[in-house]
Design an enzyme around this catalytic site. Sequence first.
Site, PDB file in Angstrom:
ATOM      1  N   GLY A   1      19.281  20.294  54.706  1.00  0.00           N
ATOM      2  CA  GLY A   1      20.612  20.795  55.013  1.00  0.00           C
ATOM      3  C   GLY A   1      21.065  21.999  54.219  1.00  0.00           C
TER       4      GLY A   1
ATOM      5  N   THR B   1      18.582  18.807  62.243  1.00  0.00           N
ATOM      6  CA  THR B   1      18.170  17.879  61.194  1.00  0.00           C
ATOM      7  C   THR B   1      17.183  18.575  60.270  1.00  0.00           C
ATOM      8  OG1 THR B   1      17.137  15.734  60.737  1.00  0.00           O
ATOM      9  CG2 THR B   1      16.285  16.949  62.630  1.00  0.00           C
ATOM     10  N   GLY B   2      17.211  18.203  59.000  1.00  0.00           N
ATOM     11  CA  GLY B   2      16.267  18.810  58.059  1.00  0.00           C
ATOM     12  C   GLY B   2      16.888  19.033  56.695  1.00  0.00           C
TER      13      GLY B   2
ATOM     14  N   GLY C   1      26.754  14.887  53.574  1.00  0.00           N
ATOM     15  CA  GLY C   1      25.604  15.446  54.296  1.00  0.00           C
ATOM     16  C   GLY C   1      25.770  16.929  54.570  1.00  0.00           C
TER      17      GLY C   1
ATOM     18  N   THR D   1      18.579  11.314  60.587  1.00  0.00           N
ATOM     19  CA  THR D   1      19.666  12.006  61.254  1.00  0.00           C
ATOM     20  C   THR D   1      19.673  11.648  62.733  1.00  0.00           C
ATOM     21  OG1 THR D   1      19.523  13.829  59.684  1.00  0.00           O
ATOM     22  CG2 THR D   1      20.613  14.290  61.777  1.00  0.00           C
TER      23      THR D   1
END
Length: 200
Positions: free
Chosen positions: A77, A74-75, A53, A23
């Site tokens: 989602g 980020t991570g 995403g 990301t």
Amino acid sequence: MTKKIEFTERAKKQIKADAKMGTVGVVALDAFGNIAAGTSTGGMTNKKPGRIGDSPIIGAGTWAENGVCGVSGTGHGEYFIRLNVAKEICVLMKYQNLEVQKAAQIVIDRLAAMGADGGVIVLDKKGDPAMIFNTPAMARAYKNSPDDTFVQIYKDFAENWLCNQLKGGEFKACVKGAIEEQEIQGKSGYELLDEIPSGY
């Protein structure tokens, strides 16, 4: 010089072999107080190409509100959607008057409590940053008008490597040393080394 070329070639081969995605997020504050945030994701490992995403969804991993804050995350989602992570950070700042670091930490702690990994970059209305994550590393950087520069990968990066205070070859050597010490095998670390401007 030959060793540096060999090191770079090995790194590039490793990058191609791993073919990792990730990301990329950005938050910016202009001179008029306008805040903007953006998030682009390569998706989690082993997900089908073309999958939408989760992190870039407004409110989940991306949020900007003038006078409050901007967030990019980020991570995992799906968990970002459940917690509305990006907006929640700004909500805590707006209605509970929390500082940017505290608000971001609270929300990332909630994320961790659900068993999810993730991190955020946040700017408040004054331009103060927060870069909070619950993983061993998150490549991140910050720069402001007075030219204060901050570049980190691991949580303890700042304690062990004061790269930001150095210039020229010393800066490059510092970043390279940090990459090697932390045994970064992925794209971000080696690209950071390759993409340092020649003027540095």
